[in-house]
Enzyme design. Structure first.
Site, PDB file in Angstrom:
ATOM      1  N   ASP A  79      -2.374  -4.924   8.012  1.00  0.00           N
ATOM      2  CA  ASP A  79      -2.787  -5.103   9.409  1.00  0.00           C
ATOM      3  C   ASP A  79      -3.239  -3.804  10.044  1.00  0.00           C
ATOM      4  O   ASP A  79      -2.983  -2.711   9.536  1.00  0.00           O
ATOM      5  CB  ASP A  79      -1.607  -5.626  10.229  1.00  0.00           C
ATOM      6  CG  ASP A  79      -0.550  -4.540  10.478  1.00  0.00           C
ATOM      7  OD1 ASP A  79      -0.138  -3.899   9.496  1.00  0.00           O
ATOM      8  OD2 ASP A  79      -0.169  -4.324  11.633  1.00  0.00           O
ATOM      9  N   ILE A  91       0.838  -1.210   0.000  1.00  0.00           N
ATOM     10  CA  ILE A  91       0.000   0.000   0.000  1.00  0.00           C
ATOM     11  C   ILE A  91       0.865   1.250   0.000  1.00  0.00           C
ATOM     12  O   ILE A  91       1.929   1.278   0.612  1.00  0.00           O
ATOM     13  CB  ILE A  91      -0.958  -0.016   1.228  1.00  0.00           C
ATOM     14  CG1 ILE A  91      -2.020   1.073   1.117  1.00  0.00           C
ATOM     15  CG2 ILE A  91      -0.209   0.073   2.543  1.00  0.00           C
ATOM     16  CD1 ILE A  91      -3.222   0.846   2.040  1.00  0.00           C
ATOM     17  N   VAL A  92       0.413   2.245  -0.740  1.00  0.00           N
ATOM     18  CA  VAL A  92       1.042   3.567  -0.681  1.00  0.00           C
ATOM     19  C   VAL A  92       0.023   4.525  -0.093  1.00  0.00           C
ATOM     20  O   VAL A  92      -1.086   4.659  -0.608  1.00  0.00           O
ATOM     21  CB  VAL A  92       1.507   4.047  -2.073  1.00  0.00           C
ATOM     22  CG1 VAL A  92       1.877   5.519  -2.039  1.00  0.00           C
ATOM     23  CG2 VAL A  92       2.688   3.216  -2.558  1.00  0.00           C
ATOM     24  N   ASP A  93       0.406   5.152   1.007  1.00  0.00           N
ATOM     25  CA  ASP A  93      -0.467   6.120   1.671  1.00  0.00           C
ATOM     26  C   ASP A  93       0.091   7.517   1.387  1.00  0.00           C
ATOM     27  O   ASP A  93      -0.282   8.150   0.400  1.00  0.00           O
ATOM     28  CB  ASP A  93      -0.528   5.786   3.164  1.00  0.00           C
ATOM     29  CG  ASP A  93      -1.466   6.688   3.941  1.00  0.00           C
ATOM     30  OD1 ASP A  93      -2.016   7.640   3.353  1.00  0.00           O
ATOM     31  OD2 ASP A  93      -1.666   6.466   5.152  1.00  0.00           O
ATOM     32  N   GLY A 124       3.207   8.008   0.577  1.00  0.00           N
ATOM     33  CA  GLY A 124       4.269   7.835  -0.413  1.00  0.00           C
ATOM     34  C   GLY A 124       5.659   7.946   0.198  1.00  0.00           C
ATOM     35  O   GLY A 124       6.667   7.697  -0.456  1.00  0.00           O
TER      36      GLY A 124
END
Ligand code: IMP
Ligand code: MG
Length: 181
Positions: free
Chosen positions: A159, A102-104, A106
């Site tokens: 998670d 996942i990229v939130d 970055g």
């Protein structure tokens, strides 16, 4: 089947993930065909399931390696990333593909790209399963699975406080399940 009480809804179903992996693996295999063995760099722990399912679909020679990272301090402050586990292999002159869950903001992948580029690989690209919409718009992602809303998600490796990693789908966590913790 009843949804876990901490989940708001399922954002990406198991079938959607598996179908998208077929497409991503075909695209990656085409792009790297004839280039020799590529190195898949999985970022622990979140990418372990994605790595396993993606790697098994590739039709090009590849080997896998892992790194573990953790960000310093607060999530809202962009800063350095700490390496908890580094690669075993030297990536000099290799074709490297970062495999990330996942990229939130970055921040993690930006920092990681900078670190790996300094080791002079033949090429460096990334395959990211999910990216939060409207976030990290300046971070280049070469292969993207899904754009998702800007909420906390769990499942398929992801998670919340080490929980919920093993669901076969990606679910949105209810805000009350993590607010105040
Ligand atoms: P970034 O540095 O802000 O892009 O955050 C990336 C890292 O934060 C990911 O590799 C995940 O480990 C974690 N992360 C960010 N958002 C989520 C989420 O919604 N669920 C689970 N982990 C997340
Ligand atoms: Mg991660």
């Amino acid at each position: 089947m009843a949804l876990h009480s901490e989940f708001e809804r399922i954002l990406v179903t198991e079938e959607e993930i598996q179908n998208r992996l077929d497409e991503l693996a075909a695209e990656i295999s085409d792009d790297y065909r004839g280039k020799g063995s590529i190195v898949l760099v999985g970022i622990l722990k979140g990418s372990y399931m994605f790595m396993a399912d993606l790697a098994r679909r590739l039709t090009i020679p590849h080997y896998i390696d892992f790194m573990a990272l953790s960000s310093y301090g607060s999530k809202t402050v962009s800063g350095a990333v700490r390496v908890l586990l580094d690669l075993r292999a030297d990536i000099y002159d290799k074709h490297v593909l970062i495999v990330e869950d996942i990229v939130d903001t970055g921040n993690t992948i930006d920092y990681l790209s900078m670190m790996l580029n300094a080791r002079n690989p033949a090429s460096l690209k990334s395959v990211v399963l999910t990216r939060k919409v409207g976030k990290a718009i300046n971070t280049p992602v070469d292969y993207l699975g899904f754009e998702i809303p800007d909420v906390w998600v769990v499942g398929y490796g992801l998670d919340f406080a080490e929980r919920h990693r093993t669901w076969p789908y990606i679910a949105e966590l209810k805000p009350e399940a993590y607010s105040g913790k």
